[in-house]
Design a protein around this motif. Structure first.
Motif, PDB file in Angstrom:
ATOM      1  N   ARG A   1      14.325   1.617 -17.720  1.00 21.79           N
ATOM      2  CA  ARG A   1      14.325   0.357 -16.958  1.00 21.79           C
ATOM      3  C   ARG A   1      12.926   0.012 -16.469  1.00 21.79           C
ATOM      4  N   ALA A   2      12.137   1.015 -16.089  1.00 20.39           N
ATOM      5  CA  ALA A   2      10.761   0.770 -15.652  1.00 20.39           C
ATOM      6  C   ALA A   2       9.903   0.268 -16.811  1.00 20.39           C
ATOM      7  N   ALA A   3      10.130   0.806 -17.998  1.00 21.86           N
ATOM      8  CA  ALA A   3       9.352   0.385 -19.167  1.00 21.86           C
ATOM      9  C   ALA A   3       9.605  -1.072 -19.513  1.00 21.86           C
ATOM     10  N   THR A   4      10.834  -1.518 -19.309  1.00 25.18           N
ATOM     11  CA  THR A   4      11.194  -2.889 -19.679  1.00 25.18           C
ATOM     12  C   THR A   4      11.305  -3.814 -18.477  1.00 25.18           C
ATOM     13  N   ALA A   5      10.999  -3.300 -17.283  1.00 22.31           N
ATOM     14  CA  ALA A   5      11.099  -4.070 -16.036  1.00 22.31           C
ATOM     15  C   ALA A   5      12.489  -4.683 -15.891  1.00 22.31           C
ATOM     16  N   ASP A   6      13.508  -3.846 -16.085  1.00 24.73           N
ATOM     17  CA  ASP A   6      14.900  -4.286 -16.022  1.00 24.73           C
ATOM     18  C   ASP A   6      15.459  -4.027 -14.629  1.00 24.73           C
ATOM     19  N   GLY A   7      15.663  -5.094 -13.882  1.00 26.66           N
ATOM     20  CA  GLY A   7      16.214  -4.979 -12.541  1.00 26.66           C
ATOM     21  C   GLY A   7      15.994  -6.265 -11.778  1.00 26.66           C
ATOM     22  N   PRO A   8      16.475  -6.295 -10.542  1.00 26.92           N
ATOM     23  CA  PRO A   8      16.292  -7.500  -9.739  1.00 26.92           C
ATOM     24  C   PRO A   8      14.810  -7.791  -9.493  1.00 26.92           C
ATOM     25  N   ARG A   9      14.431  -9.021  -9.753  1.00 25.28           N
ATOM     26  CA  ARG A   9      13.049  -9.438  -9.511  1.00 25.28           C
ATOM     27  C   ARG A   9      12.927  -9.946  -8.088  1.00 25.28           C
ATOM     28  N   GLY A  10      11.755  -9.764  -7.526  1.00 23.02           N
ATOM     29  CA  GLY A  10      11.544 -10.209  -6.168  1.00 23.02           C
ATOM     30  C   GLY A  10      10.086 -10.146  -5.784  1.00 23.02           C
TER      31      GLY A  10
ATOM     32  N   ALA B   1       3.164  -9.718  -3.887  1.00 19.71           N
ATOM     33  CA  ALA B   1       3.052  -9.717  -5.346  1.00 19.71           C
ATOM     34  C   ALA B   1       4.451  -9.685  -5.930  1.00 19.71           C
ATOM     35  N   PRO B   2       4.637 -10.259  -7.123  1.00 18.17           N
ATOM     36  CA  PRO B   2       5.937 -10.147  -7.775  1.00 18.17           C
ATOM     37  C   PRO B   2       6.214  -8.685  -8.127  1.00 18.17           C
ATOM     38  N   ALA B   3       7.478  -8.287  -8.045  1.00 16.09           N
ATOM     39  CA  ALA B   3       7.856  -6.904  -8.342  1.00 16.09           C
ATOM     40  C   ALA B   3       9.294  -6.866  -8.847  1.00 16.09           C
TER      41      ALA B   3
ATOM     42  N   ASP C   1      12.799  -4.164  -8.927  1.00 16.05           N
ATOM     43  CA  ASP C   1      13.467  -2.948  -8.472  1.00 16.05           C
ATOM     44  C   ASP C   1      14.291  -2.411  -9.639  1.00 16.05           C
ATOM     45  N   VAL C   2      13.851  -1.291 -10.222  1.00 18.39           N
ATOM     46  CA  VAL C   2      14.559  -0.720 -11.368  1.00 18.39           C
ATOM     47  C   VAL C   2      15.529   0.380 -10.946  1.00 18.39           C
ATOM     48  N   GLY C   3      15.662   0.596  -9.649  1.00 16.56           N
ATOM     49  CA  GLY C   3      16.573   1.627  -9.167  1.00 16.56           C
ATOM     50  C   GLY C   3      15.903   2.950  -8.888  1.00 16.56           C
ATOM     51  N   ASN C   4      14.594   3.006  -8.953  1.00 16.57           N
ATOM     52  CA  ASN C   4      13.861   4.227  -8.666  1.00 16.57           C
ATOM     53  C   ASN C   4      13.712   4.351  -7.154  1.00 16.57           C
ATOM     54  N   VAL C   5      14.252   5.408  -6.590  1.00 12.93           N
ATOM     55  CA  VAL C   5      14.207   5.596  -5.148  1.00 12.93           C
ATOM     56  C   VAL C   5      12.753   5.671  -4.688  1.00 12.93           C
ATOM     57  N   GLY C   6      12.423   4.832  -3.727  1.00 12.35           N
ATOM     58  CA  GLY C   6      11.096   4.905  -3.129  1.00 12.35           C
ATOM     59  C   GLY C   6      10.044   4.030  -3.766  1.00 12.35           C
ATOM     60  N   GLY C   7      10.391   3.283  -4.815  1.00 17.37           N
ATOM     61  CA  GLY C   7       9.350   2.472  -5.432  1.00 17.37           C
ATOM     62  C   GLY C   7       9.864   1.320  -6.255  1.00 17.37           C
TER      63      GLY C   7
ATOM     64  N   TYR D   1       8.263  -1.746  -9.262  1.00 13.13           N
ATOM     65  CA  TYR D   1       7.275  -1.852 -10.332  1.00 13.13           C
ATOM     66  C   TYR D   1       6.816  -3.290 -10.500  1.00 13.13           C
ATOM     67  N   ALA D   2       5.672  -3.442 -11.137  1.00 13.81           N
ATOM     68  CA  ALA D   2       5.183  -4.773 -11.492  1.00 13.81           C
ATOM     69  C   ALA D   2       6.120  -5.356 -12.547  1.00 13.81           C
ATOM     70  N   PRO D   3       6.226  -6.681 -12.621  1.00  8.63           N
ATOM     71  CA  PRO D   3       7.136  -7.298 -13.591  1.00  8.63           C
ATOM     72  C   PRO D   3       6.734  -7.072 -15.049  1.00  8.63           C
ATOM     73  N   THR D   4       5.557  -6.539 -15.279  1.00 10.43           N
ATOM     74  CA  THR D   4       5.112  -6.261 -16.651  1.00 10.43           C
ATOM     75  C   THR D   4       5.643  -4.939 -17.171  1.00 10.43           C
TER      76      THR D   4
END
Length: 156
Positions: A36-45, A97-99, A101-107, A109-112
């Motif tokens: 999910r982090a590699a593809t930025a799959d998750g809620p954008r915010g 900044a746009p980000a 949430d891929v479900g990784n506890v504590g962090g 990721y950038a939308p890229t």
């Protein structure tokens, strides 16, 4: 992979087995998050930087910004999360900044996306290789004394 009819070392096999199991235990549960982090799959915010968190190790200091994340649809709000990949000069406190949430506890990721999946996949492959090595050492029949092994070549 014992050669010449020798039995493989039980101690070495135990170490390989434990290392393989430990690597699997550490990495396999993270494969979904890494994908999910590699593809930025998750809620954008939006990530709002609050303060810089730095960790020093082995003569090197690594810094990331910590702050809050709020999804665009306001269904996800996280506090005290890091923006992975942010550095010392990325923000000033209060900047956004746009980000994602891929479900990784504590962090978040950038939308890229992220390349953090690479180390996870490499460690899974290493774990697999270690476990296969143990299996081959103990499950493959040893070569007979007169039988040529797979690495033995006749001179021409």
């Amino acid at each position: 992979m014992a050669t010449g009819g020798r039995r493989p070392s039980g101690f070495v096999s135990l170490l390989l087995l434990l290392a393989g199991i430990l690597l699997f235990w550490m990495t396999v549960p993270n494969l979904g998050t890494a994908a999910r982090a590699a593809t930025a799959d998750g809620p954008r915010g939006t990530f709002t930087a609050a303060h810089l968190v730095c960790v020093g190790h082995s003569g090197h200091t690594s810094c990331e910004w910590s702050g809050t994340f709020r999804s665009d649809d306001a269904t996800v709000e996280l506090t005290g999360v890091k923006l992975y990949g942010s550095g010392r000069d990325t923000f000033e406190a209060g900047q956004t900044a746009p980000a994602v949430d891929v479900g990784n506890v504590g962090g978040v990721y950038a939308p890229t996306g992220s390349r953090s999946w690479i180390i996870t996949v490499v460690l899974v492959v290493v774990a697999y290789v270690l476990l296969v090595a143990v299996a081959r050492r103990h499950l493959m029949p040893p070569a007979s004394p007169g039988e040529k092994g797979p690495l033995h070549h006749d001179a021409l």
